[in-house]
Scaffold this active site. Structure first.
Site, PDB file in Angstrom:
ATOM      1  CB  SER A 159      -0.905   0.001   1.238  1.00  0.00           C
ATOM      2  OG  SER A 159      -1.710   1.160   1.276  1.00  0.00           O
ATOM      3  CD1 TRP A 224      -7.586   5.989  -5.277  1.00  0.00           C
ATOM      4  CD2 TRP A 224      -8.531   4.141  -4.481  1.00  0.00           C
ATOM      5  NE1 TRP A 224      -8.647   5.687  -6.094  1.00  0.00           N
ATOM      6  CE2 TRP A 224      -9.241   4.539  -5.627  1.00  0.00           C
ATOM      7  CE3 TRP A 224      -8.942   3.003  -3.806  1.00  0.00           C
ATOM      8  CZ2 TRP A 224     -10.336   3.847  -6.113  1.00  0.00           C
ATOM      9  CZ3 TRP A 224     -10.035   2.302  -4.282  1.00  0.00           C
ATOM     10  CH2 TRP A 224     -10.717   2.723  -5.426  1.00  0.00           C
ATOM     11  CE1 TYR A 227     -12.654   0.636   0.146  1.00  0.00           C
ATOM     12  CE2 TYR A 227     -10.799  -0.281  -1.088  1.00  0.00           C
ATOM     13  CZ  TYR A 227     -12.121  -0.353  -0.668  1.00  0.00           C
ATOM     14  OH  TYR A 227     -12.898  -1.412  -1.057  1.00  0.00           O
ATOM     15  CD  GLU A 228      -4.151   0.779  -1.440  1.00  0.00           C
ATOM     16  OE1 GLU A 228      -4.233   0.759  -2.678  1.00  0.00           O
ATOM     17  OE2 GLU A 228      -3.115   1.104  -0.830  1.00  0.00           O
ATOM     18  CG  LEU A 229      -4.131   2.204   7.233  1.00  0.00           C
ATOM     19  CD1 LEU A 229      -2.959   1.236   7.299  1.00  0.00           C
ATOM     20  CD2 LEU A 229      -3.667   3.596   7.622  1.00  0.00           C
TER      21      LEU A 229
END
Length: 288
Positions: A159, A224, A227-229
């Site tokens: 990420s 983004w 969101y990934e985290l």
């Protein structure tokens, strides 16, 4: 008065005290010089000195003594001013201490608020994850769930912010795959033309054992990456240690402001570790 204003006042008064102390030193030297001249002139008067010369020297001594009185008065005035400045400086230092205590309490409250919001977010994500798992079980059955949701196709998900690709991330991904045979989910390699970005990321998150999070100034500003985290936090709440943080050109205070929980984790810092050393660390984790 703010801390910066108080500090400015303290610096100004400190400079004034330094200037006054120099002026006091100059007057002290002047006092010594005049005293020396008075003593020298007195010694030059002997029994053989003529009356006219004695009167002349006495007049000179009187002028020296007048200069000496002026110098002593200046010294007294300067000493008084220094005492006043030091008293004001002491008052400002006490004020600064109180202002710093107030600021420290304010920051502590803000940090507690951030921590509380983070904990609430974790609770929300945990509840969401449980709902998603329950929904998947009801729709596809436990056997299908085992094969799809929990299947790990990648060793690690990276990420990152796109701004960090050139300086670090791309080389890290290449090194992990080519030199260490580590299966990496990395957007440039894993997302194909026409793929849904969100679905691809969700699949990568679910299919990876660990998530390397490249925390940088750019990372903390991105939608983004957050969101990934969130997805990695969801997985970690269910399966345990998942997030492997790397700090890239960022300070501890900046990470603390972004996420106290991440700031409290052991992280590798690109200013201290080479890409090869980071790869070795990851390899050791995967081999455990």
């Amino acid at each position: 008065m703010s801390i910066s204003t108080t500090l400015s006042s303290i610096n100004q008064i400190t400079k004034e005290i330094t200037r006054l102390e120099k002026a006091l030193l100059d007057e002290t030297k002047k006092e010594a010089d005049i005293t020396k001249k008075i003593n020298s002139t007195k010694k030059s008067i002997t029994k053989n000195t003529s009356v006219s010369t004695v009167n002349s020297k006495l007049g000179q001594i009187e002028r020296y003594e007048n200069d000496l009185v002026k110098t002593l008065n200046k010294k007294t005035d300067i000493t008084k001013k220094i005492a006043q400045k030091r008293e004001k400086l002491n008052s400002l230092n006490q004020k600064l201490q109180k202002e710093e205590q107030v600021e420290s309490k304010r920051r502590q409250k803000e940090q507690e608020k951030v921590q509380k919001n983070y904990e609430n977010r974790i609770d929300e994500l945990t509840a969401q994850l449980k709902n998603n798992v329950s929904s998947n079980i009801s729709e596809v059955g436990i056997n299908t769930l085992d094969e799809t949701l929990f299947e790990e196709k990648y060793d690690v998900f990276i990420s990152h912010a796109s701004e960090d690709k050139e300086s670090f991330v791309r080389e890290l991904a290449d090194t992990l795959m080519k030199d260490y045979n580590i299966k990496v989910w990395y957007d440039e390699f894993s997302i194909k033309w026409g793929d849904s970005l969100r679905k691809s990321i969700d699949k990568g998150l679910k299919s990876s054992k660990f998530g390397i999070v490249i925390i940088s100034k750019s990372f903390i500003k991105k939608g983004w990456t957050n969101y990934e985290l969130d997805g990695l936090f969801q997985k970690e709440m269910t399966y345990g240690k998942t997030i492997l943080p790397i700090w890239h050109d960022i300070t501890k205070d900046e990470v603390q402001d972004f996420s106290p929980s991440l700031a409290g984790r052991k992280a590798l810092n690109t200013s201290m570790y080479t890409i090869k050393e980071i790869a070795e660390e990851l390899k050791n984790i995967l081999d455990e």
